[in-house]
Design an enzyme around this catalytic site. Structure first.
Site, short mmCIF file in Angstrom:
data_model
loop_
_atom_site.label_atom_id
_atom_site.label_comp_id
_atom_site.label_asym_id
_atom_site.label_seq_id
_atom_site.Cartn_x
_atom_site.Cartn_y
_atom_site.Cartn_z
N CYS A 1 0.17 3.67 2.90
CA CYS A 1 0.52 3.25 3.96
C CYS A 1 2.15 3.56 4.47
O CYS A 1 2.58 3.78 5.58
CB CYS A 1 0.26 1.54 4.37
N CYS B 1 0.87 -1.22 -0.04
CA CYS B 1 -0.01 -0.02 -0.08
C CYS B 1 0.86 1.28 -0.04
O CYS B 1 1.78 1.60 1.08
CB CYS B 1 -0.84 -0.03 1.33
#
Length: 102
Positions: free
Chosen positions: A33, A30
């Site tokens: 993230c 991600c």
């Protein structure tokens, strides 16, 4: 203090922490993230009054489901085992600190 990797086996201990807890639900693939990760490292180092934790949703789908996480990054603040704040998406350091302080 460093960030604690949380899984099913150590979650109860974290949940019952006397400190305010920030759970970061994330995945290695991600992008947003990855943007939040260094911010959380800074917060963990600068604020020992909080317990900062990371939960990999790919490795811990049960925990992600338990918290209703469908979007990552997903930041959850807990106190005394109860959720007090939850936001999805990458946030700047100031916004994350505000979540922890309120």
């Amino acid at each position: 203090m460093s960030i604690i990797k949380v899984n099913k086996s150590n979650f109860e201990e974290i949940k019952n922490s006397e400190k305010r807890v920030l759970l970061d639900f994330y995945a290695d693939w991600c992008g947003p993230c990855k943007m939040v990760a260094p911010i959380l490292e800074e917060i963990a180092e600068e604020n020992p009054q909080y317990t900062i934790c990371k939960i990999n949703v790919d490795e811990n789908p049960d925990l992600a489901m338990e918290f209703g996480v469908s979007t990552i990054p997903n930041l959850i603040v807990m106190e005394n085992g109860a959720i007090i704040k939850q936001i999805a998406g990458a946030r700047p350091k100031a916004a994350i600190l505000k979540m922890l302080e309120e």
